[in-house]
Design an enzyme around this catalytic site. Structure first.
Site, PDB file in Angstrom:
ATOM      1  N   GLY A 170       0.797  -1.234   0.000  1.00  0.00           N
ATOM      2  CA  GLY A 170       0.000   0.000   0.000  1.00  0.00           C
ATOM      3  C   GLY A 170       0.824   1.276   0.000  1.00  0.00           C
ATOM      4  N   ASN A 175       1.510   3.181  -2.499  1.00  0.00           N
ATOM      5  CA  ASN A 175       0.788   4.209  -3.271  1.00  0.00           C
ATOM      6  C   ASN A 175      -0.363   4.776  -2.451  1.00  0.00           C
ATOM      7  OD1 ASN A 175       1.578   4.777  -6.207  1.00  0.00           O
ATOM      8  ND2 ASN A 175       1.887   2.575  -6.053  1.00  0.00           N
ATOM      9  N   ARG A 229     -14.516 -15.457  -9.895  1.00  0.00           N
ATOM     10  CA  ARG A 229     -14.284 -14.011 -10.028  1.00  0.00           C
ATOM     11  C   ARG A 229     -15.584 -13.224  -9.978  1.00  0.00           C
ATOM     12  NH1 ARG A 229      -9.286 -12.725 -11.257  1.00  0.00           N
ATOM     13  NH2 ARG A 229      -7.949 -14.279 -12.268  1.00  0.00           N
ATOM     14  N   ASN A 261      -6.082   3.024 -12.441  1.00  0.00           N
ATOM     15  CA  ASN A 261      -5.038   2.119 -11.958  1.00  0.00           C
ATOM     16  C   ASN A 261      -3.681   2.711 -12.240  1.00  0.00           C
ATOM     17  OD1 ASN A 261      -3.957  -0.423 -10.978  1.00  0.00           O
ATOM     18  ND2 ASN A 261      -3.436  -0.882 -13.120  1.00  0.00           N
ATOM     19  N   HIS A 282       0.213   1.432 -13.156  1.00  0.00           N
ATOM     20  CA  HIS A 282       0.952   0.251 -13.618  1.00  0.00           C
ATOM     21  C   HIS A 282       2.435   0.611 -13.705  1.00  0.00           C
ATOM     22  CE1 HIS A 282       1.552  -3.560 -15.762  1.00  0.00           C
ATOM     23  NE2 HIS A 282       2.363  -2.883 -16.561  1.00  0.00           N
ATOM     24  N   LEU A 314      -7.050  -5.512 -20.237  1.00  0.00           N
ATOM     25  CA  LEU A 314      -6.102  -5.478 -19.114  1.00  0.00           C
ATOM     26  C   LEU A 314      -4.877  -4.628 -19.426  1.00  0.00           C
ATOM     27  CD1 LEU A 314      -5.412  -6.622 -16.288  1.00  0.00           C
ATOM     28  CD2 LEU A 314      -4.153  -8.453 -17.449  1.00  0.00           C
TER      29      LEU A 314
HETATM   30  C1  GRF Z   1       3.530  -0.942  -7.507  1.00  0.00           C
HETATM   31  O1  GRF Z   1       4.624  -1.090  -8.380  1.00  0.00           O
HETATM   32  C2  GRF Z   1       2.289  -0.715  -8.348  1.00  0.00           C
HETATM   33  O2  GRF Z   1       2.593  -0.067  -9.565  1.00  0.00           O
HETATM   34  C3  GRF Z   1       1.814  -2.092  -8.609  1.00  0.00           C
HETATM   35  O3  GRF Z   1       1.987  -2.738  -7.352  1.00  0.00           O
HETATM   36  C4  GRF Z   1       3.214  -2.266  -6.791  1.00  0.00           C
HETATM   37  C5  GRF Z   1       3.059  -2.135  -5.294  1.00  0.00           C
HETATM   38  O4  GRF Z   1       2.230  -1.040  -5.054  1.00  0.00           O
HETATM   39  N1  GRF Z   1       0.465  -2.113  -9.081  1.00  0.00           N
HETATM   40  P1  GRF Z   1       1.937  -0.565  -3.531  1.00  0.00           P
HETATM   41  O5  GRF Z   1       3.276  -0.319  -2.881  1.00  0.00           O
HETATM   42  O6  GRF Z   1       1.195  -1.718  -2.864  1.00  0.00           O
HETATM   43  O7  GRF Z   1       1.122   0.676  -3.677  1.00  0.00           O
END
Ligand code: GRF
Length: 212
Positions: A12, A14, A61, A103, A105, A140
Site C-alpha cells: 500500500g 501508493n 471471479r 489504476n 501500472h 487489461l
Molecule cells: C507498484 O509497483 C504498483 O505499480 C503495482 O503494485 C506495486 C506495489 O504497489 N500495481 P503498492 O506499494 O502496494 O502501492
C-alpha cells in the site's frame, strides 16, 4: 468534496502516498482482497475505514466482484483507485465503474503490460522505463492513459533498484491524476478518450545515458 475508495492488495505504498498528499477529496475507505495486507494497518492509523473482501472466500471471479461492488457502493465514491490491487476484474465490474476506475501500472504502457515489468525491462536492456496511470477498461493494462513518468535505467540496476526508482515516480503521478479528477478537469469520454481540461505543462526530455 469528491470522495474516493482505494483498493489494495499489499504494502500500500501508493495508498500511503495518497493519504499523505493532502488531496482535495475525502478517502472514504480502503478495501483489500487480503486480510493480511500491511496497507490496512496504515489506513487505520490514518483513521480511514477499512474493509476486506477476501477473494479466497469466493468460488469465482464473478462472485468476488459482486461482493466487492456491493462493498464499494456502500461508500458511493466518485472515484475508485486501484493501488497495488492484484486482482483481475471482470468486464462486468469494469463496465459498472467505467470512467471512475483508475489504476497505476509500473511500466510505460503499452510496453510491459502484465507482471514482472522491471525484470522484463532489464532483460530487454531498455534505457528508459517508468509508470502509467490509466482508466481501467476491459482490456487489461490497456486503458486510456492519463499520465506517465519515465526514469532512466542504469547499467548497475537490479530489479529492486529500478522498482524503487519507478515507485517514487508512481507516488508523484498518481496524486496528480487524482487531483485533476477531483477538480473536475479529468474525465473519460464516451468513445474512450482521456479529456483533461488543464493547460498542458510541458514535461522534460529524458535522455539516458546522459549527453556529455
Ligand atoms: C507498484 O509497483 C504498483 O505499480 C503495482 O503494485 C506495486 C506495489 O504497489 N500495481 P503498492 O506499494 O502496494 O502501492
Amino acid at each position: 468534496m469528491k470522495s474516493i475508495v482505494i483498493l489494495i492488495s499489499g504494502q500500500g505504498s501508493n495508498m500511503q502516498a495518497l493519504l499523505e498528499a493532502d488531496l482535495p477529496c475525502r478517502v472514504a475507505a480502503v478495501i483489500s482482497n487480503r486480510a493480511d495486507a500491511p496497507g490496512l494497518e496504515i489506513a487505520k492509523q490514518h483513521g480511514i475505514a477499512t474493509e476486506v473482501v477476501a477473494h479466497r472466500d469466493h468460488l469465482d471471479r464473478e462472485s468476488f466482484d459482486t461482493t466487492l461492488a456491493h462493498c464499494i457502493d456502500r461508500y458511493q465514491p466518485d472515484l475508485i483507485v486501484l493501488a497495488g490491487f492484484m486482482r483481475i476484474l471482470t468486464a462486468q465490474f469494469v463496465a459498472r465503474y467505467q470512467g471512475k476506475l483508475i489504476n497505476i501500472h509500473p511500466s510505460l504502457l503499452p510496453a510491459y503490460s502484465g507482471l514482472d515489468t522491471h525484470a522484463r525491462a532489464l532483460r530487454d536492456g531498455v534505457k528508459i522505463h517508468g509508470c502509467t496511470v490509466h482508466f481501467v477498461t476491459g482490456d487489461l493494462d490497456r486503458g486510456p492513459i492519463i499520465i506517465q513518468a519515465a526514469v532512466p535505467v542504469l547499467m548497475n540496476d537490479t530489479t529492486a533498484t529500478l522498482a524503487a526508482r519507478v515507485l517514487h515516480q508512481e507516488h508523484r503521478i498518481y496524486q496528480q491524476a487524482i487531483r485533476w479528477f477531483c477538480h473536475g478537469y479529468l474525465s473519460l469520454t464516451a468513445d474512450g478518450r482521456v479529456l483533461l481540461k488543464r493547460m498542458e505543462q510541458p514535461g522534460c526530455a529524458l535522455i539516458t545515458p546522459g549527453l556529455e
